[in-house]
Design a protein around this motif. Structure first.
Motif, PDB file in Angstrom:
ATOM      1  N   LYS A 224       0.841  -1.208   0.000  1.00 47.53           N
ATOM      2  CA  LYS A 224       0.000   0.000   0.000  1.00 47.53           C
ATOM      3  C   LYS A 224       0.876   1.257   0.000  1.00 47.53           C
ATOM      4  N   TYR A 226       3.888   1.588  -1.245  1.00 39.78           N
ATOM      5  CA  TYR A 226       4.499   1.798  -2.562  1.00 39.78           C
ATOM      6  C   TYR A 226       3.468   2.200  -3.609  1.00 39.78           C
ATOM      7  N   LEU A 227       2.228   1.686  -3.472  1.00 39.53           N
ATOM      8  CA  LEU A 227       1.217   1.975  -4.490  1.00 39.53           C
ATOM      9  C   LEU A 227       0.675   3.389  -4.356  1.00 39.53           C
ATOM     10  N   GLY A 228       0.684   3.936  -3.145  1.00 39.11           N
ATOM     11  CA  GLY A 228       0.175   5.290  -2.961  1.00 39.11           C
ATOM     12  C   GLY A 228      -1.271   5.389  -3.404  1.00 39.11           C
ATOM     13  N   GLU A 230      -2.646   4.415  -5.956  1.00 39.25           N
ATOM     14  CA  GLU A 230      -3.151   3.244  -6.676  1.00 39.25           C
ATOM     15  C   GLU A 230      -3.658   2.160  -5.722  1.00 39.25           C
ATOM     16  N   LEU A 240       1.618  -3.939 -10.379  1.00 40.67           N
ATOM     17  CA  LEU A 240       2.597  -2.930 -10.775  1.00 40.67           C
ATOM     18  C   LEU A 240       3.921  -3.151 -10.063  1.00 40.67           C
ATOM     19  N   PHE A 241       3.859  -3.856  -8.927  1.00 38.06           N
ATOM     20  CA  PHE A 241       5.089  -4.192  -8.189  1.00 38.06           C
ATOM     21  C   PHE A 241       5.153  -5.694  -7.947  1.00 38.06           C
ATOM     22  N   LYS A 285      10.023  -3.355 -10.371  1.00 35.93           N
ATOM     23  CA  LYS A 285       9.230  -2.365 -11.096  1.00 35.93           C
ATOM     24  C   LYS A 285       9.587  -2.448 -12.572  1.00 35.93           C
ATOM     25  N   GLY A 286       8.694  -1.923 -13.390  1.00 33.25           N
ATOM     26  CA  GLY A 286       8.922  -2.015 -14.831  1.00 33.25           C
ATOM     27  C   GLY A 286       8.851  -0.646 -15.466  1.00 33.25           C
ATOM     28  N   ASN A 287       9.438  -0.552 -16.638  1.00 28.83           N
ATOM     29  CA  ASN A 287       9.176   0.625 -17.460  1.00 28.83           C
ATOM     30  C   ASN A 287       9.060   0.177 -18.909  1.00 28.83           C
ATOM     31  N   LEU A 324      -1.380  -3.551 -17.371  1.00 28.75           N
ATOM     32  CA  LEU A 324      -1.828  -2.553 -16.398  1.00 28.75           C
ATOM     33  C   LEU A 324      -0.826  -1.408 -16.306  1.00 28.75           C
ATOM     34  N   LEU A 325       0.461  -1.734 -16.385  1.00 31.21           N
ATOM     35  CA  LEU A 325       1.474  -0.689 -16.267  1.00 31.21           C
ATOM     36  C   LEU A 325       1.562   0.157 -17.543  1.00 31.21           C
ATOM     37  N   LEU A 326       1.549  -0.501 -18.707  1.00 26.36           N
ATOM     38  CA  LEU A 326       1.846   0.223 -19.939  1.00 26.36           C
ATOM     39  C   LEU A 326       0.615   0.776 -20.649  1.00 26.36           C
TER      40      LEU A 326
END
Lengths: 380, 414
Positions: A224, A226-228, A230, A240-241, A285-287, A324-326
């Motif tokens: 929670k 890390y998601l802030g 989200e 996302l993580f 994490k991803g980018n 979900l991330l991209l």
């Protein structure tokens, strides 16, 4: 091998086929569709009726991969005419077995027969411990039999997933198709592209695929934090993580795990595969660039050899977490894969709650998360 | 055109049979992609920020734990630890160092360690035993070693100082005690040697005069009964003399051993001489006495006189304890190391006696002692002599059938 593809959309229903002319030959149909589309009784029945000689296998998704496109709300169907290979399908209900291991064993037993070369498995994505399922299946077949596949999806909702064999499709099912004969070539690749970051944490309390504590503190609290903003989109936003899990000192055997559900009361998180107590867990994490690189690596691993006769089919099972991330940019990873596999390879697939293929370091068939996992079938 | 925009255009045309563009759909997807991009950036920023915080916290925790651990060791270890700067000046001292130097850290700080300990220089990787220079008149004996390290890039040294005052005192006490014990043993042997000598001198007179009376050297005027008494005096005197001889031998050995005059000796020839010397005594009992020896010399490095005494002792024991008509064999071997075995067909030794056979004055059971006169020192001396030569002696015996004694000596280096 000859391959034709059809797309179902709400507005147009089943569109005319693209690809090879099958002239009534059809051995196998893969379909991957949005839960709301496959919830309509006629969609799969109509498809099956078009190809009465074909075995049919499919599941609900978190997004469909059809050619170079990533779609939502559609059904992607790929019809395969195999010239030298026999196929069989089978299914089991997870509720009829004590655990996923036993269910996997029962399923693989139904298909274990001389000449078995490869198994492609689709499983309910929420009620099944995928790690156990894969171990159960691997325990009854020859180690040379390749097992690939994935866990069905339900958009980003994590509510209900379904798997079908033949005309019916239902939650709690696990289905597989077995390929028999020595003229089938199966290639596979799997890669993530996520990067571990931050401290390594000890998994201080867990049970099978339920994680309670990391470094003595509730795992859900860490997520929670890390998601802030989200955090209110849990459990989907936990993807996302991803969590990278490995036995202490054996980083090479690391597996990536994603969350299927959270329990606010217990402050626990249920993952798609095992998170053993005492192992090391590290957030990832991803980018955009790294995830597309990962998909590109998986495609290079799975690219078919020059011996392929006719066309090939590539089934892309990619994790919902990547999508979900991209967001819309997720299409880039499919385009990249398509470019590497070439025009003779028909592409289908789906965004999943878990991917199944051999581990690139250990060679053991495993459940993966957050990866692009590709299975390429061709005949020689 | 970016591939994302291409895809968005393609999607906006999908489902339009006339190939026209759904502008609303295109704008919606373009806007969504901007939001998605923003969201990914925010997530990554947040993750980076949190990770940095976590790592800084972990770093601080690890540093605190490491500092605490080092401090606990520094305080609790039973060895003086001093941090020195490059020039050897004390920066800090732990409680044990304060105790050794009998001064608080505040008084030690800034002083050159060489003012406090007798060390030439700071030689690393060598332990120096030395003394502290008394701060208040009480010096301690210490072991000092050094280990270089760096603190914030500055070269430093750790001096490890161990207080060995008590250990050294104990060592000295032990040396004194050992010397005292050795001296006591030496004086005892001296006493025995001189006593034996003092005893032999008058005994020689007694023996001589008893012999004169017994053999009527001064004529037949002596009553036969006196001659008989004189014979008794002579026999007892002889026994006493052999006892004194043996004690003298034994005490000489115990004193530190007679100086062996080592030379190359042929064990075969030496044994042959001994057998010849005993032949007369053996013949008196009608014993069959034999020597078995290889033709070639069996060389050993030995004191010939001592080795002859060994051979004679073994042969005379064999002759003494073997009934008439029996057999005594002396076997000399070279294979597997020089060896002398004396085997008899005598009365043998019981297992109980075997256990005590090398104790001084042990004489077997009383029956044996009565019928076979002797001092009970022969075998003890024999063994001591054999051991002085670096050899060993082994006994085997079968009661009523005989005894076999084997002396093995070290090979002479070729």
């Amino acid at each position: 091998m000859r391959v034709a593809q059809r797309l179902w959309t709400e507005r147009d229903g089943w569109a005319p086929p693209t690809g090879a002319k099958l002239n009534g030959d059809s051995s196998l149909i893969f379909y991957f569709g949005a839960p709301e589309a496959l919830g309509r009784a006629d969609v799969v029945q109509d498809l099956a009726a078009l190809y009465p000689s074909a075995k049919v296998i499919g599941c609900t998704t978190g997004g469909e991969i059809h050619g170079e496109d990533v779609l939502d709300g559609s059904v992607s169907a790929t019809v395969v005419a195999l010239d030298h290979t026999r196929v069989e399908t089978a299914d089991v209900m997870v509720t009829e077995w004590a655990n996923a291991f036993d269910a996997g064993r029962a399923l693989a037993r139904k298909l274990a027969a001389p000449g078995l070369r490869s198994l492609f498995v689709l499983s309910d994505g929420l009620q099944v411990n995928g790690s156990e399922l894969v171990r159960g299946m691997a325990s009854v077949v020859d180690p040379r039999v390749l097992i690939t596949g994935g866990l069905a999806g339900d958009g980003a909702r994590f509510g209900k997933t379904s798997v079908g064999v033949g005309k019916s499709i239902r939650p709690g099912a696990i289905a597989a198709v077995g390929f028999y004969g020595d003229r089938l070539d199966v290639f596979h690749g799997s890669a993530g592209g996520w990067d571990a970051f931050g401290p390594s944490r000890e998994i201080t309390r867990s049970k099978n695929n339920v994680l309670y504590e990391l470094d003595g503190a509730p795992a859900l609290d860490l997520y929670k934090r890390y998601l802030g903003e989200e955090a209110d989109k849990l459990p989907g936003s936990a993807l996302l993580f991803p969590l990278r899990v490995y036995p202490p000192g054996q980083e090479k055997a690391a597996l990536v795990r994603t969350v299927l559900s959270v329990d606010e009361k217990e402050r626990s998180m249920t993952f798609a595969g095992d998170v053993p107590q005492g192992h090391v867990g590290q957030l990832m994490k991803g980018n955009f660039d790294r995830l597309v690189d990962g998909a590109s690596l998986a495609a290079s691993q799975a690219a078919p050899g020059p011996a392929a006769e006719g066309s090939s089919i590539a089934i892309l099972v990619s994790c919902i977490g990547r999508k979900l991330l991209l967001g819309q940019r997720i299409g880039e990873e499919v385009e990249t894969v398509a470019n590497i596999l070439g025009e003779d390879t028909s592409i289908t697939g789906f965004y999943s709650y878990g991917e199944i293929s051999p581990h690139s370091a250990t060679g053991m068939c495993e459940l993966h998360n957050q990866t692009m996992t590709i299975t390429v079938l061709s005949e020689n | 055109m970016p591939s994302l925009l291409q895809r968005q255009l393609r999607a906006a045309k999908r489902g339009r049979p006339d190939g026209s563009l759904d502008l609303d759909a295109l704008l919606a997807s373009v806007e969504a992609s901007y939001l998605e991009f923003e969201r990914e950036r925010r997530l990554n920023d947040r993750a980076g920020q949190l990770m940095e915080e976590e790592i800084m916290a972990a770093n601080a925790r690890i540093r605190a734990e490491a500092t605490e651990t080092v401090a606990a060791v520094f305080r609790g270890v039973g060895e003086g630890i001093l941090q020195l700067d490059e020039s050897g000046r004390i920066i800090s001292a732990n409680p044990e160092a304060e105790r050794i130097f009998r001064a608080g850290e505040d008084r030690l700080r800034g002083r050159d360690l060489r003012e406090l300990v007798n060390i030439g220089d700071f030689t690393v990787a060598r332990m120096v035993e030395t003394q502290t220079v008394a701060v208040d008149g009480v010096a301690r004996e210490v072991e000092v070693s050094f280990a270089p390290y760096r603190s914030n890039g500055q070269p430093r040294m750790l001096a490890l100082v161990r207080d060995i005052t008590e250990r050294k005192a104990r060592e000295r006490d032990l040396i004194v005690a050992r010397e005292a014990a050795e001296n006591a043993n030496l004086s005892k042997s001296h006493f025995l040697a001189s006593m034996s000598h003092e005893l032999r001198t008058p005994l020689n007179a007694i023996l001589g005069f008893a012999e004169v009376i017994r053999d009527r050297h001064l004529g037949d005027g002596v009553s036969p009964i006196y001659a008989e008494y004189a014979d008794g005096i002579h026999a007892s005197g002889k026994h006493l003399l052999s006892l004194i001889d043996d004690i003298l031998d034994l005490s000489k050995i115990e004193y530190g051993g007679p100086a062996l005059n080592t030379e190359t000796v042929d064990l075969g020839a030496l044994t042959r001489d001994a057998v010849e010397m005993m032949r007369g005594v053996a013949a008196n009992k009608n014993l069959d006495m034999r020597l078995v020896a290889p033709g070639a010399p069996v060389t050993v490095a030995a004191d010939a006189r001592a080795l002859r005494q060994v051979a004679l002792n073994l042969l005379s024991n064999a002759v003494k304890f073997t009934p008439p008509e029996g057999r005594v064999e002396a076997i000399v071997e070279a294979d597997g190391g020089p060896k002398l075995t004396v085997r008899d067909t005598g009365i043998g030794i019981t297992p109980e006696d075997m256990a005590h056979i090398f104790e001084p004055f042990h004489r077997g059971n009383s029956q044996v002692a009565r019928t076979h006169p002797g001092t009970g020192l022969g075998l003890v001396i024999t063994r001591k002599l054999v051991e002085l030569h670096g050899g060993k002696i082994e006994l085997e015996s079968d009661v009523g059938h005989g005894t076999s004694v084997t002396v093995s000596l070290p090979k002479v280096a070729a």
